[in-house]
Design a protein around this motif. Sequence first.
Motif, PDB file in Angstrom:
ATOM      1  N   SER A 310       1.228   5.144   8.499  1.00  0.00           N
ATOM      2  CA  SER A 310       2.928   4.233   8.077  1.00  0.00           C
ATOM      3  C   SER A 310       3.666   4.838   6.818  1.00  0.00           C
ATOM      4  O   SER A 310       3.275   6.398   6.778  1.00  0.00           O
ATOM      5  N   VAL A 311       4.794   4.146   6.297  1.00  0.00           N
ATOM      6  CA  VAL A 311       5.689   4.848   5.919  1.00  0.00           C
ATOM      7  C   VAL A 311       5.170   4.951   4.389  1.00  0.00           C
ATOM      8  O   VAL A 311       5.543   6.183   3.425  1.00  0.00           O
ATOM      9  N   GLY A 312       4.202   4.016   3.700  1.00  0.00           N
ATOM     10  CA  GLY A 312       3.862   4.800   2.817  1.00  0.00           C
ATOM     11  C   GLY A 312       3.297   5.796   1.986  1.00  0.00           C
ATOM     12  O   GLY A 312       3.128   6.090   1.338  1.00  0.00           O
ATOM     13  N   HIS A 314      -0.488   6.620   2.085  1.00  0.00           N
ATOM     14  CA  HIS A 314      -1.303   6.335   0.985  1.00  0.00           C
ATOM     15  C   HIS A 314      -2.385   7.228   1.421  1.00  0.00           C
ATOM     16  O   HIS A 314      -2.117   7.635   2.558  1.00  0.00           O
ATOM     17  N   SER A 315      -3.157   7.801   0.255  1.00  0.00           N
ATOM     18  CA  SER A 315      -4.473   8.233   0.412  1.00  0.00           C
ATOM     19  C   SER A 315      -5.584   7.974   1.830  1.00  0.00           C
ATOM     20  O   SER A 315      -5.242   6.475   1.687  1.00  0.00           O
ATOM     21  N   SER A 316      -4.779   7.992   2.839  1.00  0.00           N
ATOM     22  CA  SER A 316      -5.784   7.537   3.484  1.00  0.00           C
ATOM     23  C   SER A 316      -7.477   7.500   3.944  1.00  0.00           C
ATOM     24  O   SER A 316      -8.510   6.874   4.047  1.00  0.00           O
ATOM     25  N   ASP A 317      -7.928   8.143   2.781  1.00  0.00           N
ATOM     26  CA  ASP A 317      -9.383   8.633   2.237  1.00  0.00           C
ATOM     27  C   ASP A 317      -9.877   7.197   1.447  1.00  0.00           C
ATOM     28  O   ASP A 317     -10.662   6.550   1.629  1.00  0.00           O
ATOM     29  N   ASP A 318      -8.709   6.752   0.816  1.00  0.00           N
ATOM     30  CA  ASP A 318      -9.129   5.407   0.328  1.00  0.00           C
ATOM     31  C   ASP A 318      -9.055   4.058   0.605  1.00  0.00           C
ATOM     32  O   ASP A 318      -9.469   3.324   0.778  1.00  0.00           O
ATOM     33  N   ALA A 319      -8.114   4.322   2.187  1.00  0.00           N
ATOM     34  CA  ALA A 319      -8.010   3.367   2.561  1.00  0.00           C
ATOM     35  C   ALA A 319      -9.309   3.137   3.666  1.00  0.00           C
ATOM     36  O   ALA A 319      -9.782   2.097   4.128  1.00  0.00           O
ATOM     37  N   PHE A 320      -9.567   4.534   4.196  1.00  0.00           N
ATOM     38  CA  PHE A 320     -10.861   4.366   4.201  1.00  0.00           C
ATOM     39  C   PHE A 320     -12.190   3.632   3.729  1.00  0.00           C
ATOM     40  O   PHE A 320     -12.783   2.351   4.531  1.00  0.00           O
ATOM     41  N   ILE A 321     -11.767   3.675   2.225  1.00  0.00           N
ATOM     42  CA  ILE A 321     -13.055   2.980   1.789  1.00  0.00           C
ATOM     43  C   ILE A 321     -12.893   1.969   1.912  1.00  0.00           C
ATOM     44  O   ILE A 321     -13.886   0.940   1.901  1.00  0.00           O
ATOM     45  N   VAL A 322     -11.458   1.339   1.538  1.00  0.00           N
ATOM     46  CA  VAL A 322     -11.419  -0.032   1.583  1.00  0.00           C
ATOM     47  C   VAL A 322     -11.769  -0.789   2.778  1.00  0.00           C
ATOM     48  O   VAL A 322     -12.576  -1.419   2.386  1.00  0.00           O
ATOM     49  N   GLY A 323     -11.523  -0.167   3.894  1.00  0.00           N
ATOM     50  CA  GLY A 323     -12.349  -1.167   4.829  1.00  0.00           C
ATOM     51  C   GLY A 323     -13.766  -1.178   5.077  1.00  0.00           C
ATOM     52  O   GLY A 323     -14.172  -1.697   5.431  1.00  0.00           O
ATOM     53  N   LEU A 324     -14.484   0.350   4.985  1.00  0.00           N
ATOM     54  CA  LEU A 324     -16.132   0.033   4.748  1.00  0.00           C
ATOM     55  C   LEU A 324     -16.501  -0.756   3.993  1.00  0.00           C
ATOM     56  O   LEU A 324     -18.057  -1.758   4.297  1.00  0.00           O
ATOM     57  N   PHE A 325     -15.533  -0.863   2.167  1.00  0.00           N
ATOM     58  CA  PHE A 325     -16.514  -1.592   1.648  1.00  0.00           C
ATOM     59  C   PHE A 325     -16.185  -3.512   1.759  1.00  0.00           C
ATOM     60  O   PHE A 325     -15.975  -4.335   0.835  1.00  0.00           O
ATOM     61  N   GLY A 358      -2.393  -4.634  -3.904  1.00  0.00           N
ATOM     62  CA  GLY A 358      -2.265  -3.164  -4.558  1.00  0.00           C
ATOM     63  C   GLY A 358      -1.566  -2.835  -3.182  1.00  0.00           C
ATOM     64  O   GLY A 358      -1.591  -3.432  -2.231  1.00  0.00           O
ATOM     65  N   PRO A 359      -1.161  -1.121  -3.107  1.00  0.00           N
ATOM     66  CA  PRO A 359      -0.742  -0.482  -2.168  1.00  0.00           C
ATOM     67  C   PRO A 359      -1.721  -0.179  -0.734  1.00  0.00           C
ATOM     68  O   PRO A 359      -0.945   0.089   0.202  1.00  0.00           O
ATOM     69  N   LEU A 360      -3.288  -0.996  -1.137  1.00  0.00           N
ATOM     70  CA  LEU A 360      -3.352  -0.406  -0.054  1.00  0.00           C
ATOM     71  C   LEU A 360      -4.373  -1.208   0.914  1.00  0.00           C
ATOM     72  O   LEU A 360      -4.993  -1.675   2.439  1.00  0.00           O
ATOM     73  N   TYR A 361      -4.398  -2.781   0.122  1.00  0.00           N
ATOM     74  CA  TYR A 361      -4.352  -4.022   0.932  1.00  0.00           C
ATOM     75  C   TYR A 361      -3.824  -4.119   2.061  1.00  0.00           C
ATOM     76  O   TYR A 361      -4.427  -5.280   2.663  1.00  0.00           O
ATOM     77  N   PRO A 362      -2.268  -4.334   1.797  1.00  0.00           N
ATOM     78  CA  PRO A 362      -2.122  -4.302   3.492  1.00  0.00           C
ATOM     79  C   PRO A 362      -2.266  -4.293   4.586  1.00  0.00           C
ATOM     80  O   PRO A 362      -2.442  -4.929   5.581  1.00  0.00           O
ATOM     81  N   TYR A 363      -2.998  -3.002   4.986  1.00  0.00           N
ATOM     82  CA  TYR A 363      -3.782  -2.027   5.493  1.00  0.00           C
ATOM     83  C   TYR A 363      -5.285  -2.602   6.117  1.00  0.00           C
ATOM     84  O   TYR A 363      -5.482  -2.989   6.905  1.00  0.00           O
ATOM     85  N   LEU A 364      -6.452  -3.541   4.778  1.00  0.00           N
ATOM     86  CA  LEU A 364      -7.493  -3.775   5.352  1.00  0.00           C
ATOM     87  C   LEU A 364      -5.922  -5.515   5.602  1.00  0.00           C
ATOM     88  O   LEU A 364      -7.161  -6.283   6.536  1.00  0.00           O
ATOM     89  N   HIS A 365      -5.533  -6.395   4.941  1.00  0.00           N
ATOM     90  CA  HIS A 365      -4.924  -7.917   5.822  1.00  0.00           C
ATOM     91  C   HIS A 365      -4.546  -7.249   6.201  1.00  0.00           C
ATOM     92  O   HIS A 365      -4.314  -8.268   7.803  1.00  0.00           O
ATOM     93  N   ARG A 384       6.680  -4.078   8.221  1.00  0.00           N
ATOM     94  CA  ARG A 384       6.918  -3.904   6.740  1.00  0.00           C
ATOM     95  C   ARG A 384       6.204  -2.157   6.983  1.00  0.00           C
ATOM     96  O   ARG A 384       6.668  -1.380   6.136  1.00  0.00           O
ATOM     97  N   LEU A 385       4.897  -2.463   7.207  1.00  0.00           N
ATOM     98  CA  LEU A 385       4.616  -0.615   7.483  1.00  0.00           C
ATOM     99  C   LEU A 385       4.713   0.257   7.851  1.00  0.00           C
ATOM    100  O   LEU A 385       4.504   1.501   7.703  1.00  0.00           O
ATOM    101  N   GLY A 386       5.577  -0.222   8.309  1.00  0.00           N
ATOM    102  CA  GLY A 386       6.083   0.740   9.563  1.00  0.00           C
ATOM    103  C   GLY A 386       6.133   1.336  11.696  1.00  0.00           C
ATOM    104  O   GLY A 386       6.024   2.280  12.265  1.00  0.00           O
ATOM    105  N   PHE A 387       5.074   0.371  12.218  1.00  0.00           N
ATOM    106  CA  PHE A 387       4.901  -0.241  13.460  1.00  0.00           C
ATOM    107  C   PHE A 387       4.718  -0.959  14.014  1.00  0.00           C
ATOM    108  O   PHE A 387       4.604  -2.009  13.638  1.00  0.00           O
TER     109      PHE A 387
END
Length: 411
Positions: A310-312, A314-325, A358-365, A384-387
């Motif tokens: 995405s254009v933002g 943001h940390s892909s490691d943090d994004a992974f944890i958002v989805g996992l948990f 927050g900046p990581l929630y859109p990926y989960l949403h 909005r995220l670039g794709f």
Amino acid sequence: MFSFVARQAIFDENMNTVGYELLFRDSMTNRFPDVTPEYATAQIIVEQFLGAPLGRLKEYSAIFVNFPYELLVQGMAETLPKDRVIVEILETAEPTPLLLSTVKKLYAHGFRIALDDFELGETWNAFLPYVSIIKFDVRLNTPEEIRTYIASKGELLKDTVFLAEKVETQEEYACFRNMGCTLFQGHFFSKPVIHSANRLIQNQSITLKLMKEVNADSPDFGKIEALLKQDLALSFKIMRYAQNIVFNARGVKNFRSQSLKDVIFYLGANELRRFVLVSCLTSVNKEKTDDIYHQSLIRAKFCELASARSVGRHSSDDAFIVGLFSQLDSIFEMPMADLIGQIDISVNVTMALKEKKGPLYPYLHLVELYENHNWEEVSALGHRLGFNRSVVAELIKLATKWTNDIPTNAA
């Protein structure tokens, strides 16, 4: 997919509950099952301190945990939160120099030690300066024997708290209270009460691979991270484990890790080996993980891929944890806020999981919208995220393939 534990309340001299002893159970049958003490304690560590959170017990409650000799000298007690746990030395333990060295180390780190059902006499004298609580079994020793023992130790026991256990009558309570006992346990006060909770099921295949990797001469931290990312249970447990270790070593309760990678490097090879040892002691089961685990892994990989693209940026490691948990609250049937308070995660991950912003929630949403076939909203948020939506579909396909390629539990 349930864990079981019996809690027996511990009372002060005014009959106020001040703590609980945790007793291993493998069903709603209120008796100790036919397992070794080592297995029972390891199961309690994993299920009560690394799996289902203890948050439903009052924060000021002391938690007594029985430790057999082998797990003590292996350092397993150090993996638990020292502000809540009383390390109880089982009566079967031998007072060896190695055990004394272990107890001194725990004492120096701020742990409280209880001596349980030990042999009255001189055998344990060297341990007494490091013991906070002595538990006297009133069925095993007479009041006179206990009174004589306390009187004979004088200076050694001046700061020690005495607990009378297996108290069954008002007369016994009065007798031992007059003797100087200030803590009490037994059927006169409360019988053990069994509690069940949803538990996390580890992927046995991944656990065994992790065991092999951490015990290599030169563990590959990249491979270890990749294995952990394939298992929701191990990821959550190692974060709780790391939180306990950070608190015990540094006294820091609000340390915030940024990723699984950070946790792995902070723990290092020796702590990883100890984590895997206790995890593997309790991982053998034939239960298969259900759809919610599979979906969580797809979400995790999608969020990681989407954030990297995405254009933002943001940390892909943090994004992974958002989805996992993202579905822990459904797995445990507990509020998400209570669950994420048990682990060390970044502020952005916390915002996404707890507040849905927050900046990581859109990926989960975005992945949630895709799961629910809300195509117009998928297109709008993806833009909005670039794709575009076709890219979202491709990332879902890649995430699903990655998840499907993870080895399943052995039958």
